[in-house]
Design a protein around this motif. Structure first.
Motif, PDB file in Angstrom:
ATOM      1  N   ILE A 192       0.833  -1.200   0.000  1.00  0.00           N
ATOM      2  CA  ILE A 192       0.000   0.000   0.000  1.00  0.00           C
ATOM      3  C   ILE A 192       0.875   1.260   0.000  1.00  0.00           C
ATOM      4  N   GLY A 193       1.926   1.238   0.823  1.00  0.00           N
ATOM      5  CA  GLY A 193       2.830   2.384   0.880  1.00  0.00           C
ATOM      6  C   GLY A 193       3.496   2.662  -0.450  1.00  0.00           C
ATOM      7  N   THR A 194       3.885   1.594  -1.157  1.00  0.00           N
ATOM      8  CA  THR A 194       4.527   1.755  -2.467  1.00  0.00           C
ATOM      9  C   THR A 194       3.562   2.393  -3.463  1.00  0.00           C
ATOM     10  N   VAL A 195       2.318   1.941  -3.464  1.00  0.00           N
ATOM     11  CA  VAL A 195       1.311   2.517  -4.365  1.00  0.00           C
ATOM     12  C   VAL A 195       1.133   4.009  -4.076  1.00  0.00           C
ATOM     13  N   VAL A 196       1.074   4.364  -2.799  1.00  0.00           N
ATOM     14  CA  VAL A 196       0.924   5.774  -2.427  1.00  0.00           C
ATOM     15  C   VAL A 196       2.133   6.582  -2.875  1.00  0.00           C
ATOM     16  N   VAL A 197       3.340   6.054  -2.661  1.00  0.00           N
ATOM     17  CA  VAL A 197       4.565   6.765  -3.043  1.00  0.00           C
ATOM     18  C   VAL A 197       4.617   7.002  -4.546  1.00  0.00           C
ATOM     19  N   VAL A 198       4.359   5.963  -5.321  1.00  0.00           N
ATOM     20  CA  VAL A 198       4.416   6.104  -6.785  1.00  0.00           C
ATOM     21  C   VAL A 198       3.356   7.086  -7.265  1.00  0.00           C
ATOM     22  N   ALA A 199       2.152   6.999  -6.694  1.00  0.00           N
ATOM     23  CA  ALA A 199       1.093   7.933  -7.083  1.00  0.00           C
ATOM     24  C   ALA A 199       1.481   9.375  -6.734  1.00  0.00           C
ATOM     25  N   LEU A 200       2.107   9.565  -5.587  1.00  0.00           N
ATOM     26  CA  LEU A 200       2.541  10.906  -5.182  1.00  0.00           C
ATOM     27  C   LEU A 200       3.610  11.455  -6.123  1.00  0.00           C
ATOM     28  N   ASP A 216      13.589   2.731   0.503  1.00  0.00           N
ATOM     29  CA  ASP A 216      12.634   3.832   0.474  1.00  0.00           C
ATOM     30  C   ASP A 216      12.954   4.835  -0.630  1.00  0.00           C
ATOM     31  N   ILE A 217      14.208   5.228  -0.733  1.00  0.00           N
ATOM     32  CA  ILE A 217      14.560   6.173  -1.789  1.00  0.00           C
ATOM     33  C   ILE A 217      14.419   5.530  -3.162  1.00  0.00           C
ATOM     34  N   MET A 218      14.708   4.240  -3.260  1.00  0.00           N
ATOM     35  CA  MET A 218      14.554   3.557  -4.547  1.00  0.00           C
ATOM     36  C   MET A 218      13.082   3.500  -4.963  1.00  0.00           C
ATOM     37  N   THR A 219      12.179   3.411  -3.983  1.00  0.00           N
ATOM     38  CA  THR A 219      10.748   3.416  -4.298  1.00  0.00           C
ATOM     39  C   THR A 219      10.339   4.757  -4.881  1.00  0.00           C
ATOM     40  N   TYR A 220      10.840   5.833  -4.276  1.00  0.00           N
ATOM     41  CA  TYR A 220      10.530   7.169  -4.795  1.00  0.00           C
ATOM     42  C   TYR A 220      11.111   7.364  -6.190  1.00  0.00           C
ATOM     43  N   VAL A 221      12.351   6.922  -6.389  1.00  0.00           N
ATOM     44  CA  VAL A 221      12.984   7.064  -7.704  1.00  0.00           C
ATOM     45  C   VAL A 221      12.232   6.233  -8.741  1.00  0.00           C
ATOM     46  N   ALA A 222      11.776   5.041  -8.352  1.00  0.00           N
ATOM     47  CA  ALA A 222      11.020   4.204  -9.280  1.00  0.00           C
ATOM     48  C   ALA A 222       9.761   4.920  -9.753  1.00  0.00           C
ATOM     49  N   GLY A 223       9.171   5.716  -8.858  1.00  0.00           N
ATOM     50  CA  GLY A 223       7.973   6.451  -9.230  1.00  0.00           C
ATOM     51  C   GLY A 223       8.215   7.515 -10.281  1.00  0.00           C
ATOM     52  N   LEU A 224       9.474   7.907 -10.461  1.00  0.00           N
ATOM     53  CA  LEU A 224       9.815   8.920 -11.461  1.00  0.00           C
ATOM     54  C   LEU A 224      10.062   8.313 -12.832  1.00  0.00           C
ATOM     55  N   THR A 225      10.030   7.001 -12.930  1.00  0.00           N
ATOM     56  CA  THR A 225      10.267   6.316 -14.200  1.00  0.00           C
ATOM     57  C   THR A 225       8.932   6.025 -14.888  1.00  0.00           C
ATOM     58  N   CYS A 266       7.916   3.194 -15.767  1.00  0.00           N
ATOM     59  CA  CYS A 266       7.503   1.817 -15.450  1.00  0.00           C
ATOM     60  C   CYS A 266       6.096   1.816 -14.853  1.00  0.00           C
ATOM     61  N   ARG A 267       5.269   0.863 -15.261  1.00  0.00           N
ATOM     62  CA  ARG A 267       3.887   0.807 -14.804  1.00  0.00           C
ATOM     63  C   ARG A 267       3.815   0.591 -13.290  1.00  0.00           C
ATOM     64  N   LEU A 268       2.818   1.212 -12.670  1.00  0.00           N
ATOM     65  CA  LEU A 268       2.628   1.100 -11.225  1.00  0.00           C
ATOM     66  C   LEU A 268       2.499  -0.357 -10.799  1.00  0.00           C
ATOM     67  N   SER A 269       1.740  -1.151 -11.550  1.00  0.00           N
ATOM     68  CA  SER A 269       1.531  -2.552 -11.187  1.00  0.00           C
ATOM     69  C   SER A 269       2.845  -3.323 -11.158  1.00  0.00           C
ATOM     70  N   ARG A 270       3.753  -3.010 -12.074  1.00  0.00           N
ATOM     71  CA  ARG A 270       5.039  -3.710 -12.123  1.00  0.00           C
ATOM     72  C   ARG A 270       5.943  -3.268 -10.977  1.00  0.00           C
ATOM     73  N   ILE A 271       5.951  -1.978 -10.690  1.00  0.00           N
ATOM     74  CA  ILE A 271       6.748  -1.483  -9.561  1.00  0.00           C
ATOM     75  C   ILE A 271       6.249  -2.105  -8.264  1.00  0.00           C
ATOM     76  N   ALA A 272       4.937  -2.145  -8.093  1.00  0.00           N
ATOM     77  CA  ALA A 272       4.357  -2.722  -6.872  1.00  0.00           C
ATOM     78  C   ALA A 272       4.728  -4.190  -6.729  1.00  0.00           C
ATOM     79  N   ALA A 273       4.655  -4.930  -7.836  1.00  0.00           N
ATOM     80  CA  ALA A 273       4.985  -6.363  -7.789  1.00  0.00           C
ATOM     81  C   ALA A 273       6.471  -6.575  -7.502  1.00  0.00           C
ATOM     82  N   ILE A 274       7.324  -5.831  -8.198  1.00  0.00           N
ATOM     83  CA  ILE A 274       8.777  -5.983  -8.034  1.00  0.00           C
ATOM     84  C   ILE A 274       9.205  -5.661  -6.614  1.00  0.00           C
TER      85      ILE A 274
END
Length: 207
Positions: free
Chosen positions: A99-107, A153-162, A164-172
């Motif tokens: 859930i936190g990852t989804v929120v971070v990427v969306a933000l 944590d920082i890698m999650t934020y950086v991933a959100g700037l790419t 890459c689809r949210l579903s794939r980031i969340a799964a990975i």
């Protein structure tokens, strides 16, 4: 356009709620807000007092830890294993992380670099710019998440700037967190049972 505005409003509302919950938690427990999870007996008493709400609160705290990246995650993972046991503690941590990852990427996709810089300096962000620019981004992200102790944590934020689809980031990131979370919850679950030999063995294998 209306749907996009509603989506952004929902993301901001979730982020504000997580931040508010974190601040409220800190206000109630003061300097011991998260050290509580490093004290097994206090934590067990806290869980017993909250009954059925304890797992929900645990998940929300993990969400807050992922979103408010300056909060350390290890005490929460250890506390979850000690208080809820290996299986439930692991499940709660994984659910909160997802859930936190989804929120971070969306933000990050709503506010861009501005939200990342709320928690990390420009120098820190640039230090892992290679991850964002890599042609093998998904593979490298997965490998980095597999290793306990990496700055997830920082890698999650950086991933959100790419792109890459949210579903794939969340799964990975969720699957990649499993070794780190399992090592913490398993060690603390053994500790709760007083099996210090098994606890030490898990710690050695993790190292």
């Amino acid at each position: 356009r209306g749907a996009l505005i509603a989506k952004r409003a929902a993301v901001i509302a979730v982020a504000v709620a997580v931040l508010a919950a974190t601040l409220a938690w800190s206000a109630v427990y003061g300097k011991d807000a998260f050290s509580l999870f490093a004290d097994g007996q206090r934590l067990q008493a806290w869980v017993d007092e909250r009954g059925a709400l304890a797992p929900v609160i645990m998940v929300l705290l993990v969400v807050a830890q992922v979103v408010v990246a300056v909060i350390p995650g290890e005490p929460l993972e250890l506390g979850a294993g000690y208080a809820f046991g290996f299986w439930e503690g692991t499940a709660l941590c994984l659910a909160g992380s997802l859930i936190g990852t989804v929120v971070v990427v969306a933000l990050t996709r709503t506010a861009g670099m501005r939200v990342v810089e709320l928690f990390f300096s420009r120098e820190k962000i640039e230090s892992i710019s290679w991850l964002r620019a890599s042609k093998r981004f998904e593979l490298i992200l997965f490998i980095c998440f597999l290793v306990p102790g990496t700055p997830k944590d920082i890698m999650t934020y950086v991933a959100g700037l790419t792109p890459c689809r949210l579903s794939r980031i969340a799964a990975i990131t969720t699957v990649g967190r499993i070794p780190s979370i399992v090592s913490s919850t398993l060690a603390s679950a053994y500790a709760a049972q007083g099996d210090w030999t098994a606890t030490a063995l898990v710690a050695v294998v993790t190292l």
